[in-house]
Enzyme design. Structure first.
Site, mmCIF file in Angstrom:
data_model
loop_
_atom_site.group_PDB
_atom_site.id
_atom_site.type_symbol
_atom_site.label_atom_id
_atom_site.label_comp_id
_atom_site.label_asym_id
_atom_site.label_seq_id
_atom_site.Cartn_x
_atom_site.Cartn_y
_atom_site.Cartn_z
ATOM 1 N N SER A 187 0.833 -1.191 0.000
ATOM 2 C CA SER A 187 0.000 0.000 0.000
ATOM 3 C C SER A 187 0.872 1.247 0.000
ATOM 4 C CB SER A 187 -0.902 -0.049 1.239
ATOM 5 O OG SER A 187 -1.224 1.230 1.698
ATOM 6 N N GLY A 190 1.635 2.227 3.485
ATOM 7 C CA GLY A 190 2.629 1.410 4.181
ATOM 8 C C GLY A 190 2.311 -0.050 3.928
ATOM 9 N N VAL A 192 2.327 -4.215 4.730
ATOM 10 C CA VAL A 192 2.196 -5.071 5.910
ATOM 11 C C VAL A 192 2.854 -6.411 5.556
ATOM 12 C CG1 VAL A 192 0.595 -6.154 7.540
ATOM 13 C CG2 VAL A 192 0.030 -3.919 6.551
ATOM 14 N N LYS A 207 3.809 -3.788 10.399
ATOM 15 C CA LYS A 207 3.022 -2.807 9.650
ATOM 16 C C LYS A 207 3.850 -1.536 9.499
ATOM 17 C CE LYS A 207 -1.416 -0.516 10.397
ATOM 18 N NZ LYS A 207 -2.711 -0.691 11.049
ATOM 19 N N ASP A 314 -12.894 0.780 13.829
ATOM 20 C CA ASP A 314 -12.593 0.324 12.470
ATOM 21 C C ASP A 314 -12.852 -1.169 12.321
ATOM 22 O OD1 ASP A 314 -12.026 0.727 9.855
ATOM 23 O OD2 ASP A 314 -9.858 0.950 10.098
HETATM 24 N N1 LIG Z 1 -1.579 -9.099 13.885
HETATM 25 C C1 LIG Z 1 -2.012 -9.551 12.709
HETATM 26 N N2 LIG Z 1 -2.112 -10.890 12.495
HETATM 27 C C2 LIG Z 1 -2.517 -11.372 11.294
HETATM 28 N N3 LIG Z 1 -2.842 -10.599 10.252
HETATM 29 C C3 LIG Z 1 -2.768 -9.270 10.404
HETATM 30 C C4 LIG Z 1 -2.355 -8.680 11.633
HETATM 31 N N4 LIG Z 1 -2.363 -7.342 11.488
HETATM 32 C C5 LIG Z 1 -2.769 -7.110 10.227
HETATM 33 N N5 LIG Z 1 -3.017 -8.258 9.556
HETATM 34 C C6 LIG Z 1 -3.437 -8.406 8.153
HETATM 35 O O1 LIG Z 1 -2.888 -7.313 7.432
HETATM 36 C C7 LIG Z 1 -3.919 -6.522 6.850
HETATM 37 C C8 LIG Z 1 -3.556 -5.040 6.958
HETATM 38 O O2 LIG Z 1 -3.282 -4.697 8.308
HETATM 39 P P1 LIG Z 1 -4.024 -3.477 9.007
HETATM 40 O O3 LIG Z 1 -3.476 -3.366 10.387
HETATM 41 O O4 LIG Z 1 -5.483 -3.648 8.880
HETATM 42 O O5 LIG Z 1 -3.489 -2.280 8.128
HETATM 43 P P2 LIG Z 1 -4.256 -1.056 7.443
HETATM 44 O O6 LIG Z 1 -4.210 0.021 8.462
HETATM 45 O O7 LIG Z 1 -3.440 -0.787 6.238
HETATM 46 O O8 LIG Z 1 -5.666 -1.479 7.126
HETATM 47 C C9 LIG Z 1 -5.178 -6.874 7.623
HETATM 48 O O9 LIG Z 1 -6.303 -6.692 6.788
HETATM 49 C C10 LIG Z 1 -4.952 -8.329 7.972
HETATM 50 O O10 LIG Z 1 -5.310 -9.160 6.890
HETATM 51 MG MG LIG Z 2 -7.031 -2.518 8.181
#
Ligand SMILES: Nc1ncnc2c1ncn2[C@@H]1O[C@H](COP(=O)(O)OP(=O)(O)O)[C@@H](O)[C@H]1O
Ligand SMILES: [Mg+2]
Length: 473
Positions: A187, A190, A192, A207, A314
């Protein structure tokens, strides 16, 4: 702007100049006279609002940082680029991901690409984003989140041809300890990643928050959201169904948050792969992918969060992680805690009051829970319209009514109540968490022979849908 008589080729090297909104006026004052004197074609964001949209990272991810686009005379690319880099040294702006940077201290970038908008057809009626090379090569000219260079051109600043690049853009080990094993999400805001802590083999999720992306005067940039997430995860450190905070570090100007890995897929991916969550699964299908079970698990997590004073703000399918029987909630970037929150949320899941940035309330999460459960069972996203924040809720209630009647029972009745007034929604959450669902009105018996409990429940639900469809405050 197009000075008279300047011939514009179909494609070539172009320069971009990045800027924060706060320093944009200063940049415009410096740059416009210089570019006019240079006599080259250029375009610029016509307002701070337009620049904010370019820089927010979701409206047009490959446009972050492109405050100015300059189409120089191709003999002047290097000279002009170096001159601008010198002039703008220290001027801050988000990184342009599709480009290379002339100088690490300057917001001047370059790439080879089309000089017309994708969609304008080129001279031969072809899509202008596709560039034909002199030897019949083809190059997809549309900007993405990585630097790409046609095979037949030489980088005017480094003299490199494609494939001669040295270091990869992102290191394989982040924060000295975390070996990246997989990208989860790429993205402009940022990436992940899934990674392994090399010290003890723990599986983690990392992240990234890119510097200066989606910056506002009052709530900072994406990095602020990451810091808020850290703060909230700290408050939730003993809360089940939430990842553990593990680490927070800087790499260059970007920041990274490390949390425990909650599982392999999010709810949106799970529904896409395995189909919707049934209300009444086939006998023997097990309990795991049953809507009520999912609802109960999420309701319990929300009750725990709210008991600790956190409003998640969220909850949405992508922020629910599924690992077999384990369900977790992730992404606390805009969560509210201890009197502080950041604006944001997912359109359609966040209620109208959250979109108006009213102070967080636990019931904001209940609206989001209802929408998330409807997604899980219908595999349909909420209906949204930019200028009507209450439409998702109204549409959902109408859809429930047309599919399940005025008195929906069971988990659908609970979902409808989660979209109701504060008291009704809170009661519904507690009942969902406790597994006390509204009893279906009996179809075998006429209304006069209803059991007292059924009659009471149906009586209560009879007026429910009508009241619920009145606009929320
Ligand atoms: N701790 C976690 N364990 C497993 N999957 C995660 C975790 N954190 C994020 N994800 C995966 O990564 C994706 C993006 O992380 P997220 O924190 O939602 O970021 P954003 O703020 O970009 O939406 C999530 O939709 C999920 O699928
Ligand atoms: Mg998210």
């Amino acid at each position: 702007m197009c000075p008279d008589g300047v011939p514009l080729p179909d494609h070539g090297w172009k320069l971009h100049v990045s800027s924060r909104s706060a320093t944009y006026s200063e940049l415009v004052e410096k740059l416009v006279p210089l570019l006019l004197a240079e006599g080259c074609v250029f375009k610029l964001a016509r307002s701070h609002q337009v620049l904010d949209r370019l820089n927010n990272g979701y409206s047009a991810p490959a446009s972050v940082g492109k405050a100015f686009t300059i189409y120089p005379d191709q003999r002047r690319v290097r000279g002009l680029g170096l001159e601008l880099a010198e002039l703008l040294r220290g001027h801050p702006g988000p990184r342009v991901l599709s480009d290379r940077r002339v100088d690490q201290d300057s917001p001047v970038y370059y790439r080879y690409g089309p000089f017309r908008k994708a969609g304008d057809s080129g001279a031969r009626g072809r899509f202008a984003a596709r560039i034909d090379g002199p030897g019949g090569e083809e190059f997809e000219g549309r900007a993405g989140l990585h630097y790409e260079q046609p095979a037949w051109v030489v980088d005017p600043f480094t003299g490199q041809r494609p494939g001669e690049e040295s270091a990869p853009e992102e290191p394989a080990v982040l924060g000295h300890h975390y070996r990246v094993v997989e990208g989860i999400l790429e993205s402009a805001r940022g990436n992940v990643y899934r990674a392994v802590d090399q010290r003890d083999g723990t599986k983690v999720v990392i992240k990234q928050a890119r510097a200066l992306v989606d910056e506002t005067a009052t709530s900072g940039d994406i990095r602020m959201r990451l810091r808020n997430e850290r703060r909230v995860l700290h408050a939730l450190k003993d809360c089940p169904g939430v990842p553990r905070f593990l680490d927070h570090f800087r790499h260059g100007q970007d920041e990274f948050l490390v949390t425990s890995d909650a599982g392999p897929v999010n709810l949106a991916e799970d529904v896409a792969r395995n189909g919707p969550y049934p209300i009444d699964p086939h006998p023997g299908a097990g309990d795991r992918r049953r809507l009520e079970t999912l609802g109960r698990r999420l309701a319990r997590i929300l009750l725990d969060l709210h008991a600790r004073g956190v409003v998640m703000r969220d909850l949405a399918p992508k922020n629910v992680v599924i690992d077999g029987d384990r369900v977790s909630v992730v992404d606390f970037g805009v969560a509210g805690y201890d009197g502080l929150h950041l604006p944001g949320g997912t359109h359609g899941y966040a209620p109208a009051r959250q979109r108006r940035d009213e102070p967080p309330l636990d019931t904001d999460d209940l609206h989001a829970l209802a929408m998330t459960l409807l997604f899980a069972t219908w595999h349909m996203r909420p209906v949204t319209r930019e200028d009507d924040s209450d439409l998702p809720r109204e549409h959902a209630l109408r859809a429930i009514r047309s599919a399940h009647g005025e008195e929906p029972a069971g988990v659908i009745g609970i979902i409808a109540d989660l979209l109701g007034d504060e008291h009704t929604a809170r009661t519904a959450l507690r009942r969902l968490a406790a597994g006390e669902l509204p009893i279906p009105p009996t179809t075998e018996s006429p209304p006069t022979t209803e059991s007292p409990r059924t009659a009471e429940v149906s009586g209560a639900t009879r007026t429910r849908i009508r009241t619920r469809t009145e606009p929320s405050r």
